[in-house]
Design an enzyme around this catalytic site. Structure first.
Site, PDB file in Angstrom:
ATOM      1  N   GLU A   1       0.750  -1.296   0.067  1.00 23.34           N
ATOM      2  CA  GLU A   1      -0.064   0.159   0.145  1.00 23.34           C
ATOM      3  C   GLU A   1       0.736   1.168  -0.015  1.00 23.34           C
ATOM      4  O   GLU A   1       0.441   1.950   0.906  1.00 23.34           O
ATOM      5  CB  GLU A   1      -1.010   0.150   1.295  1.00 23.34           C
ATOM      6  CG  GLU A   1      -2.015  -1.065   1.178  1.00 23.34           C
ATOM      7  CD  GLU A   1      -3.369  -0.606   1.800  1.00 23.34           C
ATOM      8  OE1 GLU A   1      -3.609   0.536   2.077  1.00 23.34           O
ATOM      9  OE2 GLU A   1      -4.049  -1.950   2.319  1.00 23.34           O
TER      10      GLU A   1
HETATM   11  C1  LIG Z   1       2.794  -8.822   0.340  1.00 17.45           C
HETATM   12  C2  LIG Z   1       2.221  -8.125  -0.656  1.00 17.45           C
HETATM   13  C3  LIG Z   1       1.012  -8.018  -0.907  1.00 17.45           C
HETATM   14  C4  LIG Z   1       0.480  -7.172  -1.821  1.00 17.45           C
HETATM   15  N1  LIG Z   1      -0.532  -6.933  -2.166  1.00 17.45           N
HETATM   16  C5  LIG Z   1      -1.191  -6.412  -3.192  1.00 17.45           C
HETATM   17  C6  LIG Z   1      -2.567  -6.588  -3.991  1.00 17.45           C
HETATM   18  O1  LIG Z   1      -3.160  -7.131  -3.248  1.00 17.45           O
HETATM   19  N2  LIG Z   1      -2.739  -5.898  -4.896  1.00 17.45           N
HETATM   20  C7  LIG Z   1      -1.809  -5.158  -5.723  1.00 17.45           C
HETATM   21  O2  LIG Z   1      -2.125  -4.793  -6.584  1.00 17.45           O
HETATM   22  N3  LIG Z   1      -0.399  -4.929  -5.316  1.00 17.45           N
HETATM   23  C8  LIG Z   1       0.089  -5.775  -4.197  1.00 17.45           C
HETATM   24  N4  LIG Z   1       1.229  -5.665  -3.725  1.00 17.45           N
HETATM   25  C9  LIG Z   1       2.219  -4.681  -4.288  1.00 17.45           C
HETATM   26  C10 LIG Z   1       2.637  -3.585  -3.546  1.00 17.45           C
HETATM   27  O3  LIG Z   1       1.706  -2.592  -3.590  1.00 17.45           O
HETATM   28  C11 LIG Z   1       3.812  -3.179  -4.113  1.00 17.45           C
HETATM   29  O4  LIG Z   1       4.775  -4.132  -3.883  1.00 17.45           O
HETATM   30  C12 LIG Z   1       4.253  -1.886  -3.772  1.00 17.45           C
HETATM   31  O5  LIG Z   1       3.516  -0.867  -4.542  1.00 17.45           O
HETATM   32  C13 LIG Z   1       5.717  -1.587  -4.116  1.00 17.45           C
HETATM   33  O6  LIG Z   1       6.105  -2.226  -5.453  1.00 17.45           O
HETATM   34  P1  LIG Z   1       7.575  -3.089  -5.666  1.00 17.45           P
HETATM   35  O7  LIG Z   1       7.428  -4.141  -4.649  1.00 17.45           O
HETATM   36  O8  LIG Z   1       7.394  -3.367  -6.973  1.00 17.45           O
HETATM   37  O9  LIG Z   1       8.741  -2.122  -5.413  1.00 17.45           O
HETATM   38  P2  LIG Z   1       9.389  -0.942  -6.069  1.00 17.45           P
HETATM   39  O10 LIG Z   1       8.292  -0.142  -6.960  1.00 17.45           O
HETATM   40  O11 LIG Z   1      10.430  -1.773  -7.167  1.00 17.45           O
HETATM   41  O12 LIG Z   1      10.207  -0.167  -5.292  1.00 17.45           O
HETATM   42  C14 LIG Z   1      11.272  -0.579  -4.679  1.00 17.45           C
HETATM   43  C15 LIG Z   1      11.717   0.608  -3.768  1.00 17.45           C
HETATM   44  O13 LIG Z   1      11.998   1.943  -4.478  1.00 17.45           O
HETATM   45  C16 LIG Z   1      11.362   2.985  -3.736  1.00 17.45           C
HETATM   46  N5  LIG Z   1      10.683   3.877  -4.753  1.00 17.45           N
HETATM   47  C17 LIG Z   1      10.161   3.568  -5.746  1.00 17.45           C
HETATM   48  N6  LIG Z   1       9.923   4.979  -6.460  1.00 17.45           N
HETATM   49  C18 LIG Z   1      10.239   5.892  -5.619  1.00 17.45           C
HETATM   50  C19 LIG Z   1      10.189   7.195  -5.594  1.00 17.45           C
HETATM   51  N7  LIG Z   1       9.686   7.837  -6.739  1.00 17.45           N
HETATM   52  N8  LIG Z   1      10.772   7.885  -4.474  1.00 17.45           N
HETATM   53  C20 LIG Z   1      11.443   7.169  -3.563  1.00 17.45           C
HETATM   54  N9  LIG Z   1      11.374   5.798  -3.466  1.00 17.45           N
HETATM   55  C21 LIG Z   1      10.812   5.205  -4.494  1.00 17.45           C
HETATM   56  C22 LIG Z   1      10.073   2.170  -2.995  1.00 17.45           C
HETATM   57  O14 LIG Z   1       9.358   3.160  -1.977  1.00 17.45           O
HETATM   58  C23 LIG Z   1      10.836   0.833  -2.856  1.00 17.45           C
HETATM   59  O15 LIG Z   1      11.466   1.270  -1.338  1.00 17.45           O
HETATM   60  C24 LIG Z   1       1.567  -6.527  -2.714  1.00 17.45           C
HETATM   61  C25 LIG Z   1       2.818  -6.482  -2.235  1.00 17.45           C
HETATM   62  C26 LIG Z   1       3.227  -7.564  -1.273  1.00 17.45           C
HETATM   63  C27 LIG Z   1       4.767  -7.545  -0.984  1.00 17.45           C
END
Ligand SMILES: Cc1cc2nc3c(=O)[nH]c(=O)nc-3n(C[C@H](O)[C@H](O)[C@H](O)COP(=O)(O)OP(=O)(O)OC[C@H]3O[C@@H](n4cnc5c(N)ncnc54)[C@H](O)[C@@H]3O)c2cc1C
Length: 828
Positions: free
Chosen positions: A501
């Site tokens: 989230e």
């Molecule tokens: C257990 C689990 C349950 C989930 N459930 C759902 C679900 O039900 N439905 C759904 O759609 N999604 C779901 N998600 C997805 C979740 O919302 C994403 O994991 C989240 O949005 C982050 O995306 P990412 O993991 O690809 O990280 P990335 O986007 O790759 O980010 C990696 C890091 O970079 C940082 N970052 C990225 N952009 C910026 C920026 N502009 N400035 C500073 N920092 C930045 C992030 O904060 C993070 O620390 C789930 C994820 C997990 C792990």
């Protein structure tokens, strides 16, 4: 010397007007009168006239509306239009999606505390309380975390049934659709209680009640969709999930490559208009067991079957599990907290247009729909789960620190452990207040975009800190996994809450201040909105009003920050009692300092501030700590100003204020335009940084409070599952605490007897018997010591396993492990 008196009078009068936020006309009148009166008193006619002329040169043009607009505001409007970064559609949608609550006051530099204190005390209804004491209590009694996290990697079938039958998935669904229609506070309380015993169960329950099909249908669904789905979602006949994230689109969710092409195709025997979808989603909670999949994709209409537009934009659909071509069922394994989570994929999957949430009219509105609903769910789900976790950690660690003895003392008596206990208690108090305040904002009808980001970030970060400290205090007991370990899984799962989230780094560096600054600022949004007014005259008038309001606001904040800095926030009107009044004053000071630094940062750095994430994050920290500290003060007021809570409030408050100071210091120290930074430092910290972190003495009081049952401790553990059932070691340990405390003076008598050398036995029970025979302790005392000793061993002991028990079932059953993770590799 007297020649300077009129000038001095002008400066002081202007300063007072700025401090009090007087309007332009009042400032002009008050300053002119001050110059004349003090000039006469000082017998300095020439100086008075000169000062009046100089003052008039500034004040008169400002007071002549048409002159000010055409000569000052018009050129500034041109410049402003050039330097103002154009908001992307995504940013514009995000900005328009939420409301501004008390955080707006905190950003104003002069918070109106009555706005906070007049808010009704958030309370559960009798029906909600009964649900908490009934079904929630029963559910908590059914949850065996080891069975869930290790043996089944899932909730047992009877728990799934219980959750569905008791409508845990329908807390946000109105009663007319068969849901529970709970307040946000009740929703939060339920999640907190479940999270205090099982984060797997809490996550499972949180998702359907957060951002997902039910919430989206409620707001945007057609009547037909609502009537069909909502009753089925409420009683668990349908299990929902919502799929937005994919391998290439995580934090940048608007970049989803998943697409749907509008087309005609045969469907159930007839040709229908529909969408051919291709998508690859991952991390989707509840997907493996979902019966309906909410899907976000980009919709295209190349053959213009719906209208002129080809690229319709992000669109949301609800796809039944049995849809041909929908691949769902495989699971991810999120850090051994095995709530159902997995990928959702499909290629050329055809669905009729009726699957679009809200029907074809809502095609292309998906991002707005998501953002508008996001803040409400985010304000509750993760903050509540984190609060349940920290409350349980407080109960467990406080009790364990008293039960566990080393070097002849309860470990909580050692100052090193005491330090960790103080952090646990202080952060638990703050997290609980934050969570309650944000849920209360939802109940007041707000869409708290900024507070929900603050709550999500800080509740989960403090969850991480508390979990780490709890593990350290438990030593090996926390490390060895098994049925008797009540901490390890929660600690393992902490990064999940940090990531979902809105991953925390991005939430802190981009969202809290990025949205807070524009949304909460009394003038910036108005200035930006003025740019888009078509009518030139109206545009200038609106801009002029906002600009001069803004200038006055800036001066006022500079004066307030400086004055309150000079006096170390000892002056000014403030609410509260004798104990908390100084706290409100401190918040007045940092509110003014934040407003000043934010304005200067936006003014000097303009659009570049968006990329200066480290500065923006620190400014966001100040706003966050102001919000959290206010939430704690409101909680203290709502609880009837209990004296017993003061150590917790004071510790958490000083921790917040100290962090605010360090964040502001970080902004100033790293501000790229050095002369501006020097000026800011002089205004914000005229006597340097004088805030200090919570003292050791205060920490000692918080640690002591955690280790002994009391009214304040009970309040701290509110809404956590403390019933001493077989599945709840924390509850049982908590229940033992009074006996442990009662046994302490007897233990001292017993130790004295041991030191006398008259007790020759080696085994504990025999030693006790000898002590009783020799009259060192009474029979009742012997029984108490024995009981506490036996019970304590149960909590100190850890599990051990036959090696075969630790071998994965797959290997034990002679199957190869090579097939594991196949799906993920395919996706990669
Ligand atoms: C257990 C689990 C349950 C989930 N459930 C759902 C679900 O039900 N439905 C759904 O759609 N999604 C779901 N998600 C997805 C979740 O919302 C994403 O994991 C989240 O949005 C982050 O995306 P990412 O993991 O690809 O990280 P990335 O986007 O790759 O980010 C990696 C890091 O970079 C940082 N970052 C990225 N952009 C910026 C920026 N502009 N400035 C500073 N920092 C930045 C992030 O904060 C993070 O620390 C789930 C994820 C997990 C792990």
């Amino acid at each position: 010397m007297s020649a300077f008196i009129p000038l001095l009078a002008a400066l002081i009068a202007s300063g007072v007007c700025a401090y009090q936020r007087a309007g332009l006309r009042t400032w002009t009148a008050v300053t002119a009168v001050a110059i004349v009166v003090f000039g006469l008193i000082a017998y300095a006619p020439v100086a008075t006239v000169v000062t009046l002329i100089l003052f008039g040169l500034i004040a008169v043009p400002l007071n002549l509306d048409s002159f000010r607009r055409t000569r000052i505001s018009a050129p500034l409007l041109k410049m402003f239009a050039k330097v103002t970064p154009k908001l992307s559609d995504t940013e514009q949608t995000a900005l328009e999606a939420g409301t501004v609550g008390f955080e707006g006051e905190l950003f104003s530099g002069k918070p109106n505390w009555s706005e906070l204190l007049k808010q009704p005390k958030p309370e559960l209804s009798a029906e909600e309380q009964a649900f908490l004491d009934g079904p929630v209590e029963e559910l908590c009694g059914m949850l065996d975390d080891w069975q869930v996290t290790h043996e089944l990697a899932d909730l047992p079938p009877e728990v799934w049934d219980f959750i569905k039958q008791n409508k845990f998935f329908g807390m946000i669904i109105p009663k007319r659709y068969g849901g529970l229609e709970f307040s946000a506070l009740a929703h939060s309380a339920v999640l907190q209680k479940v999270a205090s015993i099982s984060s797997t169960a809490a996550s499972t329950i949180a998702v359907p009640n957060s951002l997902g099909p039910a919430e989206l249908l409620l707001h945007y669904g057609s009547e037909e969709q609502k009537d069909h789905f909502l009753p089925r979602l409420a009683d668990g006949r349908e299990i929902p999930c919502f799929a937005l994230t994919g391998p290439t689109a995580g934090s940048d969710a608007t970049s989803i490559p998943d697409f749907g092409i509008v087309c005609k195709q045969m469907h159930e025997g007839e040709e229908v208009l529909g969408i051919r979808l291709t998508f690859d989603k991952r991390y989707i909670t509840l997907a493996p067991v979902a019966t309906i999949v909410g899907l976000a994709f980009r919709m295209y209409d190349p053959e213009h079957l719906l209208g002129e537009t080809e690229d319709l934009g992000i669109t949301l659909a609800l796809i039944p599990r049995e849809t041909e071509g929908l691949e769902v069922g495989r699971r991810h394994l999120p850090l051994n907290v095995p709530f159902q989570n997995g990928p959702v994929r499909g290629k050329d999957v055809f669905v009729p247009l009726s699957t679009l949430i809200g029907g074809p009219d809502m095609a292309g509105h998906g991002w707005r729909m998501l953002v508008e609903c996001l803040s409400v769910g985010r304000a509750i789900s993760l903050p509540s789960n984190a609060t349940g976790g920290v409350r349980a950690a407080s109960a467990a660690t406080g009790a364990y620190a008293r039960i566990r003895k080393q070097f002849g003392l309860a470990i909580g008596r050692f100052e090193g452990v005491e330090e960790a206990l103080a952090r646990i208690g202080g952060y638990t108090y703050a997290t609980a207040a934050l969570s309650r305040a944000t849920a209360a904002a939802v109940d007041r009808g707000e869409k708290p975009a900024v507070p929900s980001a603050i709550a999500k970030y800080h509740a989960t970060e403090w969850g991480r800190e508390v979990s780490r400290d709890a593990m350290d205090v438990h030593g090996g007991k926390g490390v060895q996994l098994g049925p008797s370990n009540y901490l390890g899984r929660a600690w393992q799962g902490v990064p999940i809450a940090i990531t979902v989230e809105g991953a925390n780094i991005m939430t802190r560096s981009l969202m809290i201040f990025g949205q807070g600054a524009i949304r909460c600022h009394p003038y910036v949004l108005k200035e930006m909105q003025a740019l888009s007014i078509e009518d030139k005259k109206e545009r200038l008038k609106t801009f002029d009003r906002a600009l001069f309001g803004h200038i006055g606001f800036g001066f006022s904040n500079a004066v307030r920050a400086f004055t309150l800095g000079l006096t170390h926030a000892k002056i000014g009107k403030a609410p509260g009692d004798a104990y908390t009044r100084r706290y409100y004053r401190k918040l007045n000071r940092y509110s003014a300092a934040l407003a000043l630094c934010a304005d200067v940062s936006m003014g000097v750095l303009g659009g570049r501030l968006k990329f200066k994430e480290k500065l923006s994050a620190r400014l966001g920290d100040v706003l966050s700590y102001l919000y959290i500290a206010s939430a704690m003060l409101k909680r203290y007021e709502d609880s009837g100003r209990p004296e017993a809570d003061r150590p917790l409030l004071a510790w958490a408050f000083h921790a917040c204020v100290w962090r605010m100071q360090m964040a502001l210091d970080g902004v100033i120290r790293n501000f790229p335009v050095r002369p501006v930074a020097w000026l800011l430092r002089a205004l914000v910290f005229p006597f340097g940084r004088r805030e200090v972190p919570p003292s050791d003495r205060l920490g000692h009081r918080v640690a002591a409070l955690l280790m002994c049952p009391s009214e304040a401790r009970t309040r701290l553990l509110e809404w956590s599952f403390m019933t001493p059932t077989a599945n709840n070691a924390i509850g049982r340990m908590n229940a033992l605490l009074p006996d442990v405390i009662a046994a302490e003076p007897i233990e001292r008598k017993f130790l004295k007897a041991l030191k006398s050398g008259k007790i020759t036995a080696h085994e504990y029970t025999e030693k006790l018997a000898q002590a009783e025979q020799q009259g060192a302790i009474s029979e009742a005392e012997r029984e108490l010591l024995q009981r506490v000793h036996d019970a304590t061993l149960e909590f100190i002991n850890v599990d051990d396993f036959d090696p075969s028990e630790l071998v994965a079932a797959k290997v034990r059953d002679g199957k190869s492990g090579k097939e594991s993770g196949k799906g993920s590799k395919q996706a990669a």
